[in-house]
Design an enzyme around this catalytic site. Structure first.
Site, PDB file in Angstrom:
ATOM      1  N   HIS A  42       1.806  -2.268   5.558  1.00 26.72           N
ATOM      2  CA  HIS A  42       1.516  -2.523   4.142  1.00 26.72           C
ATOM      3  C   HIS A  42       2.498  -1.753   3.252  1.00 26.72           C
ATOM      4  CE1 HIS A  42      -2.263  -4.849   4.001  1.00 26.72           C
ATOM      5  NE2 HIS A  42      -2.610  -4.214   5.108  1.00 26.72           N
ATOM      6  N   ARG A  62       0.860  -1.195   0.000  1.00 25.57           N
ATOM      7  CA  ARG A  62       0.000   0.000   0.000  1.00 25.57           C
ATOM      8  C   ARG A  62       0.885   1.230   0.000  1.00 25.57           C
ATOM      9  NH1 ARG A  62      -3.716   0.087   5.047  1.00 25.57           N
ATOM     10  NH2 ARG A  62      -4.470  -1.797   3.998  1.00 25.57           N
ATOM     11  N   ASP A  93      -3.658  -8.430   3.287  1.00 23.45           N
ATOM     12  CA  ASP A  93      -5.024  -8.656   3.766  1.00 23.45           C
ATOM     13  C   ASP A  93      -5.623  -9.738   2.889  1.00 23.45           C
ATOM     14  OD1 ASP A  93      -4.727  -6.590   5.584  1.00 23.45           O
ATOM     15  OD2 ASP A  93      -5.686  -5.097   4.297  1.00 23.45           O
ATOM     16  N   HIS A 125      -5.559  -9.632   8.445  1.00 18.12           N
ATOM     17  CA  HIS A 125      -4.323  -8.852   8.321  1.00 18.12           C
ATOM     18  C   HIS A 125      -3.128  -9.650   8.857  1.00 18.12           C
ATOM     19  CE1 HIS A 125      -2.171  -4.820   8.743  1.00 18.12           C
ATOM     20  NE2 HIS A 125      -1.417  -5.612   9.495  1.00 18.12           N
ATOM     21  N   GLU A 174      -7.927  -7.381  13.366  1.00 15.44           N
ATOM     22  CA  GLU A 174      -8.384  -7.702  12.007  1.00 15.44           C
ATOM     23  C   GLU A 174      -7.969  -9.129  11.649  1.00 15.44           C
ATOM     24  OE1 GLU A 174      -7.822  -3.108  10.336  1.00 15.44           O
ATOM     25  OE2 GLU A 174      -6.418  -4.674   9.729  1.00 15.44           O
TER      26      GLU A 174
END
Length: 251
Positions: free
Chosen positions: A139, A95, A146, A231, A228
């Site tokens: 990320h 990301r 994910d 993740h 999460e």
């Protein structure tokens, strides 16, 4: 049109970097498809089907990029799960730092276009202290992914449209958005306590599916995140350390 002055051109060059100055993709960052094309991909942040309701900055193509070591480790996870009749689908990988900043801006601005699906019980001003949004994300180091588990018990994936995407992400399996995965207790990016890895508010089937995914990833050096279930960060010897901001483009 009157030509721009030298001073104006110099100022523009400081504000808007030239293409030659853009951060390049490091050689050790690879497209997951080149390592294992059998891992399914649904890169949500390259679309409007995510909690912000818009494609994030830096996602110019729906592609998963990871460090080579993380990608190879994920391929080994896929092989292990395939032997059990299951497989992986990834929602996000590398990301860009600009996308992390985009998420942060969204959390401070008015408007909730996807609240009904992704955070119906949470105020987005609380994203920060609840641990759903961060100023710096792993990320952006190329080691975090994910993902979810696909298998024979999974309902077929729906075709997304804004009108169809209003079901609560924490609703019972058959009532929420069908992403093609088996029951994991909630959908992806569900900002809800049911998405916490050790939640007891989900079905026994969902708990077993989370355990299957977690165990397969743990064996190859991936570490989960308590808030999460989807993740995981690769913590092997070749894990990338630096935060990166190059855009995600088509190969």
């Amino acid at each position: 049109m009157r030509p721009l002055s030298t001073a104006t051109l110099l100022c523009m060059s400081l504000i808007v970097p030239s293409l030659s100055q853009a951060e390049p993709r490091p050689a050790n960052m690879v497209y997951l498809r080149t390592v294992d094309p059998t891992i399914e991909q649904d890169i949500r942040y390259a679309t409007a089907h995510n909690f912000t309701g818009h494609p994030l900055d830096g996602y110019e193509a729906p592609q998963c990029l990871l460090s080579l070591d993380a990608a190879q480790a994920l391929a080994r996870v896929q092989a292990s799960l395939k032997a059990q009749g299951y497989g992986l689908k990834v929602f996000d990988c590398y990301r860009p730092a600009r996308a992390v900043a985009d998420m942060g801006r969204f959390a401070t601005q008015p408007g909730d276009p996807r609240k009904a699906e992704f955070y119906p019980r949470v105020d987005k001003q609380d994203f920060w202290h609840l641990g759903y949004v961060a100023k710096v994300s792993n990320h952006s180091r190329g080691n975090t992914v994910d993902l979810t588990l696909i298998g024979p018990q999974g309902l077929p994936a729906d075709t997304w449209s804004p009108a169809a995407s209003q079901a609560d992400c924490a609703a019972p399996y058959g009532q929420r958005w069908h992403d093609g995965a088996v029951d994991m207790g909630t959908g992806f990016d569900c900002f809800d306590e049911r998405a916490h890895t050790d939640s007891q508010a989900i079905t026994a089937t969902a708990q077993q599916n989370r355990e299957r995914l977690t165990e397969a990833l743990k064996k190859e050096g991936f570490v989960g995140y308590s808030k999460e279930w989807w993740h995981f960060t690769y913590a092997g010897d070749g894990a990338q350390k630096a935060v990166m901001d190059f855009p995600i483009t088509a190969p």
